[in-house]
Enzyme design. Structure first.
Site, PDB file in Angstrom:
ATOM      1  CG  HIS A   1      29.015  34.365  33.907  1.00  0.00           C
ATOM      2  ND1 HIS A   1      28.489  34.838  32.697  1.00  0.00           N
ATOM      3  CD2 HIS A   1      30.660  34.025  34.066  1.00  0.00           C
ATOM      4  CE1 HIS A   1      29.304  34.641  32.218  1.00  0.00           C
ATOM      5  NE2 HIS A   1      31.265  34.405  32.617  1.00  0.00           N
TER       6      HIS A   1
ATOM      7  N   GLY B   1      42.705  26.662  25.048  1.00  0.00           N
ATOM      8  CA  GLY B   1      43.170  27.980  24.844  1.00  0.00           C
ATOM      9  C   GLY B   1      44.092  28.002  26.456  1.00  0.00           C
ATOM     10  NE  ARG B   2      44.020  33.918  27.259  1.00  0.00           N
ATOM     11  CZ  ARG B   2      44.615  34.615  26.327  1.00  0.00           C
ATOM     12  NH1 ARG B   2      45.392  35.428  26.268  1.00  0.00           N
ATOM     13  NH2 ARG B   2      43.437  34.880  25.793  1.00  0.00           N
ATOM     14  CB  ILE B   3      40.775  29.260  30.634  1.00  0.00           C
ATOM     15  CG1 ILE B   3      40.449  30.743  30.350  1.00  0.00           C
ATOM     16  CG2 ILE B   3      39.831  28.476  31.717  1.00  0.00           C
ATOM     17  CD1 ILE B   3      39.403  31.572  30.705  1.00  0.00           C
TER      18      ILE B   3
ATOM     19  NE  ARG C   1      30.492  34.732  27.066  1.00  0.00           N
ATOM     20  CZ  ARG C   1      31.586  35.018  28.446  1.00  0.00           C
ATOM     21  NH1 ARG C   1      32.377  34.088  28.981  1.00  0.00           N
ATOM     22  NH2 ARG C   1      32.376  35.977  28.608  1.00  0.00           N
TER      23      ARG C   1
ATOM     24  CD  GLU D   1      25.218  34.304  32.113  1.00  0.00           C
ATOM     25  OE1 GLU D   1      25.534  32.994  31.045  1.00  0.00           O
ATOM     26  OE2 GLU D   1      25.981  35.022  32.817  1.00  0.00           O
TER      27      GLU D   1
HETATM   28  C1  GLV Z   1      34.149  35.734  31.626  1.00  0.00           C
HETATM   29  O1  GLV Z   1      32.977  35.219  31.678  1.00  0.00           O
HETATM   30  C2  GLV Z   1      35.341  36.144  30.719  1.00  0.00           C
HETATM   31  O2  GLV Z   1      34.731  36.248  30.073  1.00  0.00           O
HETATM   32  O3  GLV Z   1      35.921  37.311  31.516  1.00  0.00           O
END
Ligand code: GLV
Ligand code: GLV
Length: 336
Positions: A288, A163-165, A241, A270
């Site tokens: 995170h 995806g984008r990231i 995640r 978490e």
């Molecule tokens: C961070 O974990 C987000 O989903 O923006």
């Protein structure tokens, strides 16, 4: 209709709160103490004229949604697995998030994790800061090459979730002369990477970066079998995640040397860490913070505020994730 109010679970950056103040709407922050989570009772006590601006730590499940019948929920995050979007749609509640603005900061931090774990930066920092650096040594803190090795071999970066990231992480790899492969359930053929399936990606990659959303399909995507199928010299970077990885299996993999190391920004339970994780020498652990730059978090706050104002006024939110809600009877009954 009642003017309603925007309820913020815990403080967000000033830029977002300032937008809400300028708009002259009523804003309430449920938990001003940033170190403490919001009480569930407070979430269950919301009402039908409220818009909720929540954080990824706030579980907005069916019970909360049915109890409150909110005007909308906007998540201060790109990931929204903390919200039961299906239940929200059934209740006629639009849900929105903050995508796009955090892509580059998140890719930067993914690379910081990759470099840190490969070259053992946190361990070396601790050693130096603790005054243990007495003499340069040829064998001090040896790590792994990231890009082109001295043998001329290109290292392979495997991006899971393109995806984008994931794409922004892949773009950065060209500066390191890496070969990039990716796997994604919806590959875009125009992308300049080779798409492979997950078993092939795990078998070929020197660095595996995880970027999928957390869904039923990606929960424990990486478990014992997958970790055992990686190269012994490979590194795993979880920037998605926590539950995407079976953390207990990962601890065994790191302890027994199935893989060389891991860098984690997120955890299965978490903020708790699996037993043994923090004692390992081949991990980099972050709290995170993937998108945590001043500018990015400020822009996320502005986007969340704009989403919230639209939810409050019954307008289509710019970053709605369940647009079909605007056709639902529940939403139309409320606003038309
Ligand atoms: C961070 O974990 C987000 O989903 O923006
Ligand atoms: C290391 O500092 C070198 O000069 O090789």
């Amino acid at each position: 209709m009642n003017a309603g109010r925007i309820v913020v679970t815990r403080p967000i950056p000033r830029a977002g709160l300032a937008l809400l103040e300028e708009a002259g709407v009523t804003v309430e922050v449920l938990q001003p103490d940033e170190e403490r989570p919001v009480d569930r009772a407070a979430l269950l006590g919301l009402g039908r004229d409220d818009v909720l601006l929540c954080l990824l730590t706030d579980p907005i499940d069916r019970e909360v949604l049915q109890a409150s019948n909110l005007r909308g929920v906007t998540n201060y995050a790109v990931g929204y697995n903390n919200i039961d979007v299906g239940a929200a749609t059934e209740c006629g509640v639009p849900v929105s998030n903050t995508p796009g603005v955090l892509t580059e900061a998140s890719a930067d931090c993914t690379w910081a994790m990759l470099l840190a774990v490969a070259r053992r930066i946190p361990q070396a920092h601790r050693y130096t800061a603790e005054g243990r650096f007495k003499l340069w040594g040829a064998n001090l803190f040896l790590g792994s090459d990231v890009g082109l090795g001295p043998d001329g071999r290109r290292k392979v970066l495997g991006v899971v979730g393109f995806g984008r990231i994931g794409q922004a992480v892949a773009r950065r790899a060209s500066g390191f002369d890496m070969e990039v492969i990716a796997c994604d359930p919806a590959p875009a053929p125009a992308d300049p990477v080779e798409f492979v399936d997950l078993p092939e990606l795990l078998a070929r990659s020197d660095f595996v970066c995880l970027h999928p959303p957390l869904t039923d399909a990606t929960r424990h995507l990486i478990g014992e079998e997958e970790l055992r199928s990686m190269k012994r010299g490979a590194f795993l970077i979880n920037a998605a995640r926590g539950p995407v990885v079976d953390e207990a299996a990962l601890v065994r993999a790191l302890r027994e040397g199935w893989i060389a190391g891991a860098a984690l920004d997120v955890y299965e339970n978490e903020p708790q860490l699996s037993p043994g994780l923090a004692d390992l020498d081949n991990v980099v652990l972050l709290p995170h913070i993937l998108s945590a730059s001043h500018d990015t978090r400020g822009r996320m706050a502005e986007i969340a505020a704009r989403n919230a104002l639209c939810h409050l006024r019954g307008e289509r939110a710019p970053e709605v994730v369940n647009p079909e809600v605007y056709e639902s009877e529940a939403w139309l009954l409320r606003w038309r």
